[in-house]
Design a protein around this motif. Structure first.
Motif, mmCIF file in Angstrom:
data_model
loop_
_atom_site.group_PDB
_atom_site.id
_atom_site.type_symbol
_atom_site.label_atom_id
_atom_site.label_comp_id
_atom_site.label_asym_id
_atom_site.label_seq_id
_atom_site.Cartn_x
_atom_site.Cartn_y
_atom_site.Cartn_z
ATOM 1 N N ALA A 183 0.939 -1.005 0.152
ATOM 2 C CA ALA A 183 -0.394 -0.259 0.156
ATOM 3 C C ALA A 183 0.531 1.487 0.383
ATOM 4 O O ALA A 183 1.650 1.035 0.117
ATOM 5 C CB ALA A 183 -1.531 0.132 1.440
ATOM 6 N N ARG A 184 0.242 2.293 -1.332
ATOM 7 C CA ARG A 184 0.803 3.383 -0.995
ATOM 8 C C ARG A 184 0.595 4.482 0.590
ATOM 9 O O ARG A 184 -0.452 4.263 0.098
ATOM 10 C CB ARG A 184 1.003 4.197 -2.071
ATOM 11 C CG ARG A 184 1.670 3.187 -3.079
ATOM 12 C CD ARG A 184 2.065 3.811 -4.245
ATOM 13 N NE ARG A 184 1.064 4.110 -4.843
ATOM 14 C CZ ARG A 184 0.204 3.289 -6.045
ATOM 15 N NH1 ARG A 184 0.579 2.391 -6.460
ATOM 16 N NH2 ARG A 184 -1.372 3.740 -6.743
ATOM 17 N N GLY A 217 -4.195 2.315 -4.815
ATOM 18 C CA GLY A 217 -2.984 2.454 -3.916
ATOM 19 C C GLY A 217 -2.589 2.367 -2.995
ATOM 20 O O GLY A 217 -1.680 1.560 -2.469
ATOM 21 N N ALA A 218 -3.135 2.736 -2.274
ATOM 22 C CA ALA A 218 -3.764 3.042 -0.988
ATOM 23 C C ALA A 218 -3.945 1.686 0.339
ATOM 24 O O ALA A 218 -4.514 1.848 0.887
ATOM 25 C CB ALA A 218 -4.237 4.561 -0.435
ATOM 26 N N THR A 253 -7.508 10.666 3.350
ATOM 27 C CA THR A 253 -7.819 9.690 4.135
ATOM 28 C C THR A 253 -8.605 8.842 2.788
ATOM 29 O O THR A 253 -9.183 9.607 2.144
ATOM 30 C CB THR A 253 -8.689 9.345 5.406
ATOM 31 O OG1 THR A 253 -10.147 10.560 4.634
ATOM 32 C CG2 THR A 253 -7.930 10.838 6.295
ATOM 33 N N CYS A 254 -8.969 7.558 3.516
ATOM 34 C CA CYS A 254 -9.292 7.501 2.609
ATOM 35 C C CYS A 254 -10.521 7.328 2.328
ATOM 36 O O CYS A 254 -11.632 7.820 1.316
ATOM 37 C CB CYS A 254 -9.933 5.549 2.847
ATOM 38 S SG CYS A 254 -7.867 4.558 2.806
ATOM 39 N N GLY A 255 -11.509 7.769 3.598
ATOM 40 C CA GLY A 255 -12.628 8.280 3.431
ATOM 41 C C GLY A 255 -12.773 9.857 2.633
ATOM 42 O O GLY A 255 -14.052 10.285 1.904
ATOM 43 N N SER A 256 -11.938 10.491 2.439
ATOM 44 C CA SER A 256 -11.654 12.641 1.814
ATOM 45 C C SER A 256 -11.891 11.899 0.323
ATOM 46 O O SER A 256 -12.768 12.734 -0.897
ATOM 47 C CB SER A 256 -11.031 13.212 2.289
ATOM 48 O OG SER A 256 -10.072 12.820 2.530
#
Length: 99
Positions: free
Chosen positions: A37-38, A94-95, A45-48
């Motif tokens: 994961a990058r 990517g994350a 954030t994942c949410g944003s």
């Protein structure tokens, strides 16, 4: 002779066990080339990222992405939305936000 064979078998069993355990260790190396994961940019954030993708989806960007992938010429504003969508999607995947 029997004692020597017993010691040799124990040594071989220990060597095999150590090899198996070493193979199970996660040292960050992936022989398939997966870097893992990058990290997201500072403040993201994942949410944003998902929220911004949803906003672009609500504007109809997905159809523009598909049109661009088919080679259709887009207005500069539509192309900017497509570029931003692709950038965000790459960050999100990517994350590993989807996992």
């Amino acid at each position: 002779m029997v004692r020597t064979m017993s010691i040799t078998l124990k040594f071989c069993a220990a060597a095999v066990l150590l090899g198996v355990l070493a193979g199970c260790a996660n040292d960050g190396y992936d022989p398939n080339g997966d870097p893992g994961a990058r990290p997201l940019a500072a403040g993201q954030t994942c949410g944003s990222v998902r929220q911004e993708l949803n906003q672009l989806d609500a504007k109809g960007t997905q159809s523009k992405v598909e049109a661009a992938s088919r080679g259709k010429k887009l207005s500069p504003a539509a192309q900017a939305d497509v570029d931003r969508y692709n950038q965000l999607l790459n960050q999100y995947l990517g994350a590993r936000c989807h996992v």
